[in-house]
Design an enzyme around this catalytic site. Structure first.
Site, short mmCIF file in Angstrom:
data_model
loop_
_atom_site.label_atom_id
_atom_site.label_comp_id
_atom_site.label_asym_id
_atom_site.label_seq_id
_atom_site.Cartn_x
_atom_site.Cartn_y
_atom_site.Cartn_z
N ASN A 150 0.82 -1.21 0.00
CA ASN A 150 0.00 0.00 0.00
C ASN A 150 0.86 1.27 0.00
O ASN A 150 0.50 2.26 -0.62
CB ASN A 150 -0.98 0.00 1.17
N HIS A 265 -2.49 -4.70 12.02
CA HIS A 265 -3.45 -4.62 10.90
C HIS A 265 -4.50 -5.73 11.00
O HIS A 265 -5.62 -5.57 10.53
CB HIS A 265 -2.73 -4.74 9.56
N HIS A 291 2.99 -6.56 5.35
CA HIS A 291 1.99 -5.60 5.85
C HIS A 291 2.06 -5.42 7.36
O HIS A 291 2.23 -4.30 7.83
CB HIS A 291 0.58 -5.99 5.40
N ASP A 292 1.87 -6.48 8.14
CA ASP A 292 2.17 -6.37 9.57
C ASP A 292 3.68 -6.58 9.72
O ASP A 292 4.25 -7.51 9.14
CB ASP A 292 1.39 -7.43 10.38
N HIS A 293 4.30 -5.71 10.53
CA HIS A 293 5.77 -5.70 10.59
C HIS A 293 6.29 -6.69 11.63
O HIS A 293 6.98 -6.33 12.59
CB HIS A 293 6.27 -4.28 10.88
#
Ligand SMILES: *[C@@H]1O[C@H](CO)[C@@H](O)[C@H](O)[C@H]1NC(C)=O
Ligand SMILES: *[C@@H]1O[C@H](CO)[C@@H](O)[C@H](O)[C@H]1NC(C)=O
Ligand SMILES: *[C@@H]1O[C@H](CO)[C@@H](O)[C@H](O)[C@H]1NC(C)=O
Ligand SMILES: *[C@@H]1O[C@H](CO)[C@@H](O)[C@H](O)[C@H]1NC(C)=O
Ligand SMILES: *[C@@H]1O[C@H](CO)[C@@H](O)[C@H](O)[C@H]1NC(C)=O
Length: 367
Positions: A150, A265, A291-293
């Protein structure tokens, strides 16, 4: 940036998927196909052509590569480009060491390649300062197969997809959707190539409803993905056809967004509803995202698909959500790191390495 107002996707009822094995509230049997048909009935209304600039899966299939020493090793990293900060450089040097040990063939990026807003153009210095100058170890001088996240969509997406970047750093290979096929051959058993692995890369950005809200839509570079419904349908059709027609021993799908996650997220409900049933139906073994780190492995007992999150390329420590045993969390760690994948004819080993390069979790998938 485009500001065209694309229609929002119809919101599916969660109950509509209660018959899918991968949907936790599962009780009934036998209705899965019906549900799929109902959804595709809806989706078929949006049918359209694929985009000329990289959204087509089938047209981006690379030739089958033959691996002759019966082992295919690669690293998976996500959410990284910050000019070395937030431990990006430290993770990069650990990747270099592990990459050398494993003699990796390539690197996979799960997206959010350049923070905070992708690349501005094909000569953007961030490409050098966040990629070329960071991943300098000799073992990492191999192809980087990247999808878009994103944050990449908040810049000039066409620049990031452009082959002009390849002349700046020949490692770069970024497309919206594509497929790689490998034959894993054991050279000591002459002619024995009895295992194949297929990697399917997908662009999950158009799936996420929040990005298409009137208040958000102009923050993203949706060129090449409009109208949304048609592009989404064509991606789903092409992925379905690709995974369905593949006879690979191992099928792995790579994309940016979580399907399920206990990171900040959390689950992407759109992917649970629209993508997970396709993976389940066509025997996809593993889905890998960023996306999630965090570093995470989720496997629910009722669902065959293993979900790996490798999003620890730089900034971490956003926290984890509380979770219960039934959510199938096999491993989760909030912190930097990356995933090493070692495919053999009869097994695949998944190893998470932390910011120190230490292996913190191993999972052996066998057939
Ligand atoms: C290749 O085949 C030989 C002979 O059977 C075996 O010893 C070796 O473990 C195989 N290699 C791999 C990576 O499976
Ligand atoms: C970088 O990693 C170290 C461990 O080596 C950790 O203590 C530190 O908090 C990390 N820094 C950031 C910004 O994440
Ligand atoms: C490309 O983007 C960079 C970074 O924003 C900017 O400094 C540069 O002026 C841009 N170049 C062109 C040709 O627009
Ligand atoms: C989308 O908009 C909502 C509010 O309308 C906001 O809370 C959210 O942060 C926005 N998301 C993105 C990715 O811009
Ligand atoms: C491939 O052949 C090897 C050696 O005969 C065997 O150990 C392995 O199980 C086979 N793998 C598959 C997927 O058939």
């Amino acid at each position: 940036m485009v500001s065209e107002r694309a229609p929002l996707l119809p919101q599916f009822q969660q109950d509509g998927y209660s018959t899918s094995k991968c949907w936790r509230t599962s009780t009934k049997k036998g209705g899965f196909l019906l549900v799929i048909c109902a959804c595709f009935g809806l989706l078929a209304l949006w049918s359209g052509a694929s985009s000329p600039d990289g959204s087509s899966t089938s047209s981006q299939t690379k030739a089958t590569l033959t691996i002759n020493d019966a082992k295919l090793n690669f690293l998976v990293i996500g959410d990284w480009g910050r000019e070395g900060s937030y431990n990006q450089s430290l993770v990069a040097s650990q990747m270099g060491k592990v990459g050398k040990q494993l003699d990796i063939q390539f690197v996979v990026s799960t997206g959010d390649n350049f923070y905070d807003t992708g690349l501005d153009n094909v000569s953007d210095p961030a490409f050098t300062s966040s990629f070329t100058d960071i991943y300098t170890d000799p073992s990492l001088q191999t192809t980087w197969y990247a999808v878009l996240g994103n944050h990449d969509y908040m810049g000039n997406v066409l620049a990031q997809l452009s082959d002009d970047l390849v002349s700046r750093d020949p490692r770069w290979f970024c497309r919206r959707a594509f497929q790689l096929n490998f034959a894993i051959c054991n050279a000591t058993l002459a002619g024995s190539c009895n295992a194949t692995l297929a990697l399917f890369f997908l662009d999950t950005n158009p799936f996420i409803d929040e990005y298409w809200l009137p208040t958000n839509i102009s923050k993203f570079d949706w060129r090449g993905l409009l109208p949304r419904t048609e592009q989404l349908q064509s991606q789903l059709d092409e992925l379905t056809e690709a995974v369905k027609s593949s006879s690979a021993t191992w099928k792995i799908v790579v994309a940016h967004h979580t399907i399920r996650s206990v990171g900040v997220h959390g689950d992407s409900i759109e992917l649970v509803q629209k993508l997970l049933p396709i993976l389940e139906e066509h025997g996809v073994d593993v889905y890998i995202n960023g996306h999630d780190h965090i570093l995470q492995h989720i496997k629910r007992p009722e669902c065959a698909v293993h979900l790996f999150t490798s999003g620890g390329g730089s900034k971490s420590y956003a926290g984890l959500k509380a979770y219960t045993e039934e959510q199938g969390v096999q491993f989760v760690q909030d912190g930097q790191g990356f995933l090493a994948v070692s495919a053999r004819p009869d097994s695949i080993l998944f190893t998470f390495h932390d910011v120190f390069g230490d292996p913190v979790y191993n999972f052996l998938l066998q057939k």
